[in-house]
Design a protein around this motif. Sequence first.
Motif, short mmCIF file in Angstrom:
data_model
loop_
_atom_site.label_atom_id
_atom_site.label_comp_id
_atom_site.label_asym_id
_atom_site.label_seq_id
_atom_site.Cartn_x
_atom_site.Cartn_y
_atom_site.Cartn_z
N THR A 428 33.53 21.23 67.20
CA THR A 428 34.74 21.40 68.01
C THR A 428 34.47 21.23 69.50
N GLN A 429 33.39 20.53 69.83
CA GLN A 429 33.06 20.31 71.24
C GLN A 429 34.14 19.48 71.91
N GLY A 430 34.67 19.97 73.03
CA GLY A 430 35.68 19.23 73.77
C GLY A 430 37.03 19.15 73.09
N ILE A 431 37.34 20.12 72.25
CA ILE A 431 38.58 20.10 71.46
C ILE A 431 39.45 21.28 71.87
N ASP A 432 40.76 21.04 71.94
CA ASP A 432 41.68 22.10 72.36
C ASP A 432 41.78 23.20 71.30
N VAL A 433 42.32 24.33 71.71
CA VAL A 433 42.33 25.53 70.87
C VAL A 433 43.10 25.30 69.57
N GLY A 434 44.25 24.61 69.64
CA GLY A 434 45.05 24.41 68.44
C GLY A 434 44.33 23.56 67.41
N ALA A 435 43.73 22.43 67.86
CA ALA A 435 43.00 21.57 66.93
C ALA A 435 41.77 22.28 66.39
N ARG A 436 41.15 23.10 67.22
CA ARG A 436 39.98 23.86 66.77
C ARG A 436 40.36 24.78 65.61
N ALA A 437 41.47 25.48 65.75
CA ALA A 437 41.91 26.38 64.68
C ALA A 437 42.19 25.60 63.39
N ASP A 438 42.82 24.43 63.53
CA ASP A 438 43.09 23.60 62.34
C ASP A 438 41.78 23.20 61.65
N ILE A 439 40.79 22.81 62.44
CA ILE A 439 39.51 22.37 61.87
C ILE A 439 38.81 23.53 61.17
N TYR A 440 38.84 24.70 61.77
CA TYR A 440 38.24 25.88 61.12
C TYR A 440 38.91 26.16 59.79
N GLN A 441 40.24 26.15 59.78
CA GLN A 441 40.96 26.43 58.54
C GLN A 441 40.64 25.38 57.48
N THR A 442 40.54 24.12 57.89
CA THR A 442 40.21 23.06 56.94
C THR A 442 38.83 23.28 56.34
N LEU A 443 37.85 23.53 57.18
CA LEU A 443 36.47 23.66 56.70
C LEU A 443 36.27 24.89 55.84
N ARG A 444 37.09 25.93 56.04
CA ARG A 444 36.97 27.14 55.24
C ARG A 444 37.87 27.11 54.01
N SER A 445 38.61 26.02 53.78
CA SER A 445 39.56 25.99 52.69
C SER A 445 38.86 25.80 51.34
N GLU A 446 39.49 26.29 50.30
CA GLU A 446 38.94 26.14 48.95
C GLU A 446 38.88 24.67 48.55
N GLU A 447 39.87 23.89 48.99
CA GLU A 447 39.90 22.47 48.65
C GLU A 447 38.64 21.76 49.17
N VAL A 448 38.20 22.11 50.37
CA VAL A 448 37.02 21.48 50.96
C VAL A 448 35.74 22.02 50.35
N LEU A 449 35.67 23.32 50.13
CA LEU A 449 34.41 23.94 49.73
C LEU A 449 34.13 23.85 48.23
N THR A 450 35.11 23.52 47.45
CA THR A 450 34.86 23.36 46.01
C THR A 450 33.98 22.13 45.78
N GLY A 451 32.81 22.36 45.23
CA GLY A 451 31.89 21.27 44.97
C GLY A 451 31.12 20.78 46.18
N ARG A 452 31.25 21.49 47.31
CA ARG A 452 30.59 21.07 48.54
C ARG A 452 29.92 22.25 49.23
N THR A 453 29.03 21.92 50.17
CA THR A 453 28.54 22.88 51.14
C THR A 453 28.72 22.26 52.52
N VAL A 454 28.94 23.11 53.52
CA VAL A 454 29.13 22.66 54.90
C VAL A 454 28.01 23.25 55.75
N VAL A 455 27.33 22.39 56.52
CA VAL A 455 26.30 22.83 57.45
C VAL A 455 26.68 22.31 58.82
#
Length: 517
Positions: A428-455
């Motif tokens: 989230t370097q150089g990203i506004d607060v609203g987009a940052r929150a969206d990205i956090y929610q996406t990366l923590r979502s079950e849809e993303v994390l099912t079958g995956r790991t995030v580093v």
Amino acid sequence: MSFVIDGVRKSYGANEVLKGVSLRCEPGQVHALLGANGAGKSTLIKCLSGAHAPDSGTIQLDGEVWTGLTPQRAAEAGIAVIYQHLSLVASLSITDNVFLGRELRRGPLLARAEQRRRTRQALSGVLGPDHGLREDTIVGDLPIASQQLVEIVKATSRPGLRVLILDEPTAALSDREAGKLKDVVRRIAASGVHVLFITHILGDVFDLCDRITVLRDGVVALDEPVGSVRTAQLTEAITGRLPAPRRVAGPASSQRRAPMLTVSGLSGERFDDVTFTTHEGEVVGIFGLVGSGRSELLETLYGARRADAGTVQVGGRTVPRRSSPRAALRAGIALVPGDRARQAVFTDLDAADNVLQPAFGQLGPPLLRHRAAERRRFAAGADQVRLHPADPALPARAFSGGNQQKLVLSRWLAAYQGVRVLLLDEPTQGIDVGARADIYQTLRSEEVLTGRTVVFTTSDPDEVALLADRVLVLVRGRIVAELPAEPLDRNRMLHLSHLGILDPVPTAPQTEGVSRP
């Protein structure tokens, strides 16, 4: 005479970054300037170099007050700044770089012989007689440590130098290279130049510097001679007492998950003997400051850099050491790099082509465009990352920084099928607060994390606290600690990141499964 900064303030809109900063540098001394990310160090440097004008306060040099500084006026005042990203021209020789913009002439012709003579003299005078550099060497052929020394010679060879500001000069250097650079800095300070040394490496502070100023949240939190400061006092001044941010909720699961990414004894450029395991559904943060090797580690896992030793496994299958990004993708590893403008986003292509670039081969036979499938895949990805606007025909350059990052995320989370390990460098370097929150929610979502790991790697303690299940602290290329994210002791994490090379602690046993219920 002294170099005095008195009551400097600087705001960007409603955000006050410097809140009345004052410090005094004496000639012949090396003055350390420390502070966590966001403390105001970079803004202060920009005010001193003339890149930005302070809103109020004064800058005095040898009793003369300088106002309205521009880069040219700062140079006239005798202030030189050497940034982390060097200003050298790689295709030119050392001599041509040293005299760039102030070439010597005899009539209409360059006085090349005299420039080379003066460069030889400057190299020996600043670096000592055994520096090992030739004035005709092309700068791009030199290692980064030698380029750093050339940058210092370039700055000190300009007439009237009175203040030399060094921004994280040892971050990219080995201990031996850093030792050589510190000898040079001592020699420059002994000549009567004021040296302001910005660093996060406390070993450099105690080894080199005479006085310490710590910025925290735009104010001076500590200003003392080095000999009177204890390590614990210094790290407390840097970190302060950090309030815990509210964590982003993730998918609920109490079951143990299978290992997804297993890294064993991995060594490469600027990191050594890195070992850790992540599991399906887990988000692991790697916290490291500038020069920690965090970007190099991710790029090696992705195959963009060659590993010197160690193994990488995805789902129990070994990835060849002599890997490539193509081989890494086949193994299920994808990377969102830190510099999206240069490394990830095709600014002249439209949003759909940016997202679908690696996926065209999965959408149907080669040499044919499958427009309906492309539209469906793009729409699914845009919805997943909350892209705004979700216009597939809009050029990527027309999107904000946060939405450009969403295009890259969508590329690996929705468009390209088969990603099992998603690597993100400063997501989230150089990203506004609203987009940052969206990205956090996406990366923590079950849809993303099912079958995956995030580093992900970051130098932002809030990002670790908000996003990670656990955190690995990386210092000078080595993991010095593993900390649980609930509750995350951010003060300890920052303490370790500054002192880990001096006071390492054993890596905690690997957490089995997802650490959050």
